[in-house]
Design a protein around this motif. Structure first.
Motif, PDB file in Angstrom:
ATOM      1  N   MET A 154      -0.690  11.202  12.425  1.00 52.16           N
ATOM      2  CA  MET A 154       0.215  10.258  12.238  1.00 52.16           C
ATOM      3  C   MET A 154       0.465   9.218  13.005  1.00 52.16           C
ATOM      4  N   ALA A 155       0.321   9.264  14.438  1.00 53.91           N
ATOM      5  CA  ALA A 155       0.428   8.249  15.558  1.00 53.91           C
ATOM      6  C   ALA A 155      -0.885   7.283  15.087  1.00 53.91           C
ATOM      7  N   LYS A 156      -1.873   7.864  15.064  1.00 49.93           N
ATOM      8  CA  LYS A 156      -3.022   7.126  15.054  1.00 49.93           C
ATOM      9  C   LYS A 156      -3.185   6.205  13.762  1.00 49.93           C
ATOM     10  N   ALA A 157      -2.778   6.890  12.488  1.00 52.49           N
ATOM     11  CA  ALA A 157      -2.804   6.321  11.213  1.00 52.49           C
ATOM     12  C   ALA A 157      -1.662   4.948  11.439  1.00 52.49           C
ATOM     13  N   GLU A 158      -0.535   5.378  11.976  1.00 52.66           N
ATOM     14  CA  GLU A 158       0.389   4.248  12.154  1.00 52.66           C
ATOM     15  C   GLU A 158      -0.065   3.145  13.090  1.00 52.66           C
ATOM     16  N   ALA A 159      -0.800   3.398  14.041  1.00 55.72           N
ATOM     17  CA  ALA A 159      -1.114   2.489  15.079  1.00 55.72           C
ATOM     18  C   ALA A 159      -2.328   1.482  14.286  1.00 55.72           C
ATOM     19  N   ILE A 160      -3.043   2.189  13.602  1.00 54.07           N
ATOM     20  CA  ILE A 160      -4.164   1.370  12.635  1.00 54.07           C
ATOM     21  C   ILE A 160      -3.285   0.575  11.751  1.00 54.07           C
ATOM     22  N   ALA A 161      -2.552   1.124  11.364  1.00 52.83           N
ATOM     23  CA  ALA A 161      -1.657   0.151   9.841  1.00 52.83           C
ATOM     24  C   ALA A 161      -0.993  -0.846  10.658  1.00 52.83           C
ATOM     25  N   ARG A 162      -0.528  -0.573  11.665  1.00 57.74           N
ATOM     26  CA  ARG A 162       0.199  -1.910  12.344  1.00 57.74           C
ATOM     27  C   ARG A 162      -0.399  -2.911  12.837  1.00 57.74           C
ATOM     28  N   LYS A 163      -1.934  -2.935  13.008  1.00 57.59           N
ATOM     29  CA  LYS A 163      -2.635  -3.954  13.515  1.00 57.59           C
ATOM     30  C   LYS A 163      -2.976  -4.950  12.115  1.00 57.59           C
ATOM     31  N   TYR A 164      -2.547  -4.492  11.001  1.00 57.25           N
ATOM     32  CA  TYR A 164      -2.890  -5.583   9.834  1.00 57.25           C
ATOM     33  C   TYR A 164      -1.482  -6.346   9.484  1.00 57.25           C
ATOM     34  N   PRO A 165      -1.651  -7.698   8.961  1.00 57.55           N
ATOM     35  CA  PRO A 165      -0.401  -8.640   9.094  1.00 57.55           C
ATOM     36  C   PRO A 165       0.396  -8.210   7.852  1.00 57.55           C
ATOM     37  N   LYS A 166      -0.011  -7.145   6.871  1.00 50.94           N
ATOM     38  CA  LYS A 166       1.007  -6.907   5.803  1.00 50.94           C
ATOM     39  C   LYS A 166       1.648  -5.628   6.118  1.00 50.94           C
ATOM     40  N   PHE A 167       1.547  -5.008   7.189  1.00 53.66           N
ATOM     41  CA  PHE A 167       2.252  -3.853   7.504  1.00 53.66           C
ATOM     42  C   PHE A 167       3.623  -3.905   7.218  1.00 53.66           C
ATOM     43  N   LYS A 168       4.367  -2.533   6.294  1.00 55.64           N
ATOM     44  CA  LYS A 168       5.375  -2.577   6.258  1.00 55.64           C
ATOM     45  C   LYS A 168       5.811  -1.181   5.719  1.00 55.64           C
ATOM     46  N   LEU A 169       7.011  -0.502   5.700  1.00 63.16           N
ATOM     47  CA  LEU A 169       7.158   0.806   5.244  1.00 63.16           C
ATOM     48  C   LEU A 169       6.741   0.880   3.938  1.00 63.16           C
ATOM     49  N   ARG A 170       6.330   2.055   3.337  1.00 66.19           N
ATOM     50  CA  ARG A 170       6.035   2.165   2.208  1.00 66.19           C
ATOM     51  C   ARG A 170       7.043   2.043   1.110  1.00 66.19           C
ATOM     52  N   SER A 171       8.435   2.565   1.506  1.00 68.15           N
ATOM     53  CA  SER A 171       9.425   2.138   0.677  1.00 68.15           C
ATOM     54  C   SER A 171       9.744   0.702   0.425  1.00 68.15           C
ATOM     55  N   GLU A 172       9.201  -0.308   1.470  1.00 64.11           N
ATOM     56  CA  GLU A 172       9.403  -1.735   1.300  1.00 64.11           C
ATOM     57  C   GLU A 172       8.390  -2.377   0.202  1.00 64.11           C
ATOM     58  N   TRP A 173       7.265  -1.879   0.395  1.00 61.19           N
ATOM     59  CA  TRP A 173       6.144  -2.063  -0.486  1.00 61.19           C
ATOM     60  C   TRP A 173       6.425  -1.560  -2.084  1.00 61.19           C
ATOM     61  N   HIS A 174       6.844  -0.273  -2.071  1.00 63.45           N
ATOM     62  CA  HIS A 174       7.520   0.092  -3.340  1.00 63.45           C
ATOM     63  C   HIS A 174       8.275  -0.726  -4.001  1.00 63.45           C
ATOM     64  N   GLU A 175       9.208  -1.350  -3.219  1.00 64.06           N
ATOM     65  CA  GLU A 175      10.185  -2.226  -3.951  1.00 64.06           C
ATOM     66  C   GLU A 175       9.560  -3.645  -4.354  1.00 64.06           C
ATOM     67  N   GLU A 176       8.737  -4.138  -3.644  1.00 62.15           N
ATOM     68  CA  GLU A 176       7.957  -5.337  -4.078  1.00 62.15           C
ATOM     69  C   GLU A 176       7.023  -5.102  -5.203  1.00 62.15           C
ATOM     70  N   MET A 177       6.487  -4.110  -5.325  1.00 62.04           N
ATOM     71  CA  MET A 177       5.535  -3.732  -6.631  1.00 62.04           C
ATOM     72  C   MET A 177       6.651  -3.404  -7.668  1.00 62.04           C
ATOM     73  N   ARG A 178       7.994  -2.662  -7.565  1.00 63.99           N
ATOM     74  CA  ARG A 178       8.695  -2.807  -8.737  1.00 63.99           C
ATOM     75  C   ARG A 178       8.988  -4.024  -9.211  1.00 63.99           C
ATOM     76  N   GLN A 179       9.405  -4.841  -8.128  1.00 61.15           N
ATOM     77  CA  GLN A 179       9.790  -6.404  -8.671  1.00 61.15           C
ATOM     78  C   GLN A 179       8.635  -7.082  -9.522  1.00 61.15           C
ATOM     79  N   LEU A 180       7.373  -6.901  -8.823  1.00 63.38           N
ATOM     80  CA  LEU A 180       6.282  -7.369  -9.522  1.00 63.38           C
ATOM     81  C   LEU A 180       5.842  -6.889 -10.852  1.00 63.38           C
ATOM     82  N   MET A 181       5.935  -5.814 -11.176  1.00 67.01           N
ATOM     83  CA  MET A 181       5.591  -5.109 -12.219  1.00 67.01           C
ATOM     84  C   MET A 181       6.940  -5.257 -13.370  1.00 67.01           C
ATOM     85  N   GLY A 182       8.073  -5.531 -12.665  1.00 65.69           N
ATOM     86  CA  GLY A 182       9.247  -5.760 -13.803  1.00 65.69           C
ATOM     87  C   GLY A 182       9.841  -4.386 -14.095  1.00 65.69           C
ATOM     88  N   VAL A 183       9.807  -3.395 -13.053  1.00 62.75           N
ATOM     89  CA  VAL A 183      10.446  -2.176 -13.559  1.00 62.75           C
ATOM     90  C   VAL A 183      11.551  -1.987 -12.632  1.00 62.75           C
TER      91      VAL A 183
END
Length: 183
Positions: A154-183
């Motif tokens: 999990m530490a390695k997966a997180e370190a790899i994910a954090r290298k990318y500019p759109k890194f965020k918590l999955r819960s934040e991404w879910h909320e963005e997708m809910r808004q984008l999909m209008g649900v």
């Protein structure tokens, strides 16, 4: 079930694939992925096997005869299965490693998931994955060692994910997708 902007409900239910060897493929999915055969029969010249892991679903996977012998290209990019944790992922990893008809086994992280990829007996690419608590830019695919401890994976997966500019918590991404999909 998801609901789109204009309130039409839709959810993905099942997948059907053509196979060359119905018995071999149904045995593979029943033994390796613990699918239960819920039905079997003929529809004209096509033989079908219906498989499910969910008692509320008659079938989640349908195997149908009729796949040509000498396909130049497999139209199936991948069939993906979600597991809840690394323990389950490792258990499936142990199964696919010992199956004689499975090849091209790779353990990777996408930052937002930890996955095993392999090919079933007829060459279809399978993914068995566990979601992580993060989101990051996709596509992303880096090798990961499932022999490491849960904490190290999990530490390695997180370190790899954090290298990318759109890194965020999955819960934040879910909320963005809910808004984008209008649900």
């Amino acid at each position: 079930m998801t609901q789109a902007k204009d309130n039409i409900q839709l959810s993905l239910s099942h997948l059907g694939i053509y196979v060359r060897d119905l018995e071999k493929m149904s045995t593979f999915y029943k033994e390796t992925f613990e699918f239960t055969q819920t039905d079997k029969g003929d529809l004209g010249h096509t033989q079908l096997v219906f498989l499910s892991r969910d008692p509320a679903e008659h079938h989640q996977l349908v195997l149908a005869t009729g796949r040509p012998e000498n396909l130049q290209f497999n139209l199936i990019n991948q069939i993906s299965f979600r597991v809840p944790n690394l323990d389950n992922l490792r258990r499936f990893y142990a199964r696919v490693k010992t199956h004689n008809d499975v090849n091209d086994i790779q353990c990777v992280t996408h930052g937002n998931a930890v996955s095993i990829y392999c090919r079933d007996p007829e060459g279809n690419r399978l993914e068995i994955f566990m979601d992580t608590p993060w989101y990051c830019d996709q596509p992303l695919r880096e090798p990961i060692d499932l022999e490491l401890s849960d904490e190290d994976i999990m530490a390695k997966a997180e370190a790899i994910a954090r290298k990318y500019p759109k890194f965020k918590l999955r819960s934040e991404w879910h909320e963005e997708m809910r808004q984008l999909m209008g649900v």
